[in-house]
Design a protein around this motif. Structure first.
Motif, mmCIF file in Angstrom:
data_model
loop_
_atom_site.group_PDB
_atom_site.id
_atom_site.type_symbol
_atom_site.label_atom_id
_atom_site.label_comp_id
_atom_site.label_asym_id
_atom_site.label_seq_id
_atom_site.Cartn_x
_atom_site.Cartn_y
_atom_site.Cartn_z
ATOM 1 N N UNK A 1 8.255 -12.359 -5.012
ATOM 2 C CA UNK A 1 9.893 -12.493 -4.746
ATOM 3 C C UNK A 1 10.365 -11.377 -3.937
ATOM 4 N N UNK A 2 10.155 -10.043 -4.983
ATOM 5 C CA UNK A 2 10.599 -8.936 -3.526
ATOM 6 C C UNK A 2 9.932 -9.153 -2.363
ATOM 7 N N UNK A 3 8.585 -9.809 -1.973
ATOM 8 C CA UNK A 3 8.522 -8.916 -0.702
ATOM 9 C C UNK A 3 8.638 -10.531 0.029
ATOM 10 N N UNK A 4 8.968 -11.677 -0.284
ATOM 11 C CA UNK A 4 9.841 -12.633 0.223
ATOM 12 C C UNK A 4 11.407 -12.269 0.740
ATOM 13 N N UNK A 5 11.727 -11.840 -0.743
ATOM 14 C CA UNK A 5 13.288 -11.788 -0.478
ATOM 15 C C UNK A 5 13.212 -10.718 0.761
ATOM 16 N N UNK B 1 17.640 0.614 5.327
ATOM 17 C CA UNK B 1 17.265 1.843 4.350
ATOM 18 C C UNK B 1 15.639 2.006 5.485
ATOM 19 N N UNK B 2 15.266 1.233 6.051
ATOM 20 C CA UNK B 2 14.075 0.415 7.237
ATOM 21 C C UNK B 2 12.767 0.620 5.452
ATOM 22 N N UNK B 3 13.195 -0.384 4.625
ATOM 23 C CA UNK B 3 12.406 -0.201 3.588
ATOM 24 C C UNK B 3 12.272 -1.506 3.194
ATOM 25 N N UNK B 4 12.168 -2.367 3.526
ATOM 26 C CA UNK B 4 12.210 -3.648 2.813
ATOM 27 C C UNK B 4 10.625 -4.466 3.744
ATOM 28 N N UNK B 5 11.118 -4.351 5.468
ATOM 29 C CA UNK B 5 9.503 -5.397 5.484
ATOM 30 C C UNK B 5 8.549 -4.239 5.458
ATOM 31 N N UNK B 6 8.311 -3.001 5.345
ATOM 32 C CA UNK B 6 7.343 -2.118 4.811
ATOM 33 C C UNK B 6 7.094 -2.273 2.854
ATOM 34 N N UNK B 7 7.992 -2.460 2.310
ATOM 35 C CA UNK B 7 7.378 -2.927 0.818
ATOM 36 C C UNK B 7 7.008 -4.405 0.834
ATOM 37 N N UNK B 8 7.532 -5.248 1.770
ATOM 38 C CA UNK B 8 6.996 -6.702 2.000
ATOM 39 C C UNK B 8 5.701 -6.340 2.719
ATOM 40 N N UNK B 9 5.548 -5.957 3.218
ATOM 41 C CA UNK B 9 4.098 -5.413 3.450
ATOM 42 C C UNK B 9 2.706 -4.379 2.933
ATOM 43 N N UNK B 10 3.325 -3.998 1.996
ATOM 44 C CA UNK B 10 2.688 -3.753 1.473
ATOM 45 C C UNK B 10 2.020 -4.481 0.185
ATOM 46 N N UNK B 11 3.534 -5.070 -0.517
ATOM 47 C CA UNK B 11 2.716 -6.671 -1.849
ATOM 48 C C UNK B 11 2.376 -7.680 -1.496
ATOM 49 N N UNK B 12 2.063 -7.834 -0.027
ATOM 50 C CA UNK B 12 1.100 -9.261 0.350
ATOM 51 C C UNK B 12 0.287 -8.356 0.831
ATOM 52 N N UNK B 13 -0.445 -6.832 1.112
ATOM 53 C CA UNK B 13 -1.811 -6.360 1.846
ATOM 54 C C UNK B 13 -2.048 -6.724 -0.008
ATOM 55 N N UNK B 14 -1.092 -6.506 -1.167
ATOM 56 C CA UNK B 14 -2.091 -6.041 -2.719
ATOM 57 C C UNK B 14 -2.387 -7.511 -3.485
#
Length: 359
Positions: free
Chosen positions: A252-256, A321-334
């Motif tokens: 949910x966080x990644x897609x949000x 903050x420059x972290x939204x897409x970065x966090x999405x990238x990490x979550x989907x990879x996991x």
């Protein structure tokens, strides 16, 4: 019926079976670029029926890049290869292929027809991207977990010392400096909390989650948010996609993050289309793949920035903050998946999130 005829029919049947069993797409054209035949792989790659395509011009069903390759092969009377192209199909889907066109000569040296050979690279591209993203996620996860642990205690100590300093002095400049230290410590603590969302979660603890419910909840809330922008959300879901295994809160966080990014990067009355579908072109081991596509008609992303958007702290927004897409990238990879992005200035951006689904 003479025996020789029976043998010929059998051989013809065997050749057709071999033709359809080939992993690469094969298309046969006459010299006027009409389609004479194609195998099963070509039908799947280009989403066309050989019966409908029979004796139709190549321009009716195939991308112009294939036509250009065929014309060059005919004009130069030799095999022409293109290593990697990404044409758009009639339905708007972009594919990644390798193609070649070869003229077939008769005994007297005349060109009889052309053979187009197409290799679908989408699967290998997905696997290489996915492996790269998983490696990146794994390395960063270990780094940030250790970093958060190491920073937590000294940060608390700095904040506590600043509070004591502020309470024991009447000097205004000292109090002001202490307040700045406290605010900066709080900012760093918030930053660490954001990174800690990437704390390891075990795949054996994954539960069945409905990807469509997640996407519907996000779009509903975003459409009702206090933002002044009017965004039109369009949902185009494949209802045949069942629940998948994953961590619901993380997904949910990644897609949000991705949808918020699309919303914030688009002007008033923009359209954001969210769709899901099966990826039938390839599998990885026993896994099938589903795709969630988030498409907007906004201003697009400059080509030179596409490789940067998943980097931590990279942003073009004043308050980002420059972290939204970065966090999405990490979550989907996991989750064993990968994110692809395509963009064209003044036309919009497409995020494709590919997730494995094990039956």
């Amino acid at each position: 019926m003479p025996k020789s005829n029976r043998v010929t029919k059998k051989q013809g049947l065997e050749l057709k079976e071999i033709f359809d069993a080939l992993p690469d797409g094969i298309i046969v054209l006459d010299k006027s670029f009409s389609i004479l035949d194609m195998n099963d792989a070509a039908e799947n790659i280009f989403n066309i029926s050989r019966k409908k395509a029979y004796q139709k011009s190549i321009t009716t069903y195939l991308p112009e890049e294939i036509e250009e390759t065929a014309k060059k092969a005919l004009a130069e009377e030799r095999t022409i290869m293109v290593e990697e192209i990404s044409p758009v199909l009639r339905g708007g889907e972009r594919i990644l292929i390798q193609a070649s066109a070869s003229p077939i000569f008769s005994e007297d040296g005349e060109i009889k027809c052309l053979i187009i050979q197409v290799r679908d690279l989408s699967g290998s591209n997905f696997l290489s991207k996915r492996n790269l993203q998983q490696l990146s996620s794994s390395n960063f996860e270990g780094f940030i977990t250790g970093l958060a642990h190491e920073l937590k205690n000294p940060l608390s100590g700095i904040r506590g010392a600043a509070q004591i300093l502020a309470s024991e002095t009447k000097d205004e400049e000292t109090i002001k400096c202490a307040d700045i230290i406290i605010k900066e410590a709080d900012r760093l603590r918030d930053l660490i909390d954001k990174f800690k969302r990437l704390e390891p979660f075990a795949k054996d603890a994954f539960e069945l989650v409905n990807i469509h419910e997640i996407l519907s909840d996000i779009t509903f809330l975003e459409s009702k948010s206090s933002s002044n922008k009017e965004i039109n959300f369009i949902q185009n879901f494949d209802v045949a996609i069942p629940p998948i295994l994953g961590d619901e809160n993380s997904l949910k966080q990644a897609f949000l993050n991705i949808i918020k990014n699309a919303k914030e990067a688009n002007p008033e009355n923009a359209i954001i289309e969210i769709s899901t579908r099966w990826i039938t072109d390839y599998k990885f081991r026993t896994e099938n793949v589903i795709s969630v596509e988030i498409k907007d008609n906004g201003e697009g992303i400059p080509k030179e920035n596409l490789e940067k958007i998943f980097s931590p702290f990279y942003t073009t927004k004043k308050k980002g903050s420059g972290l939204g897409l970065f966090l999405a990238y990490q979550i989907i990879a996991k989750h064993g998946g990968a994110i692809f992005v395509e963009s064209e200035l003044e036309k919009g951006t497409i995020f494709q999130v590919h997730l494995p689904f094990t039956k």
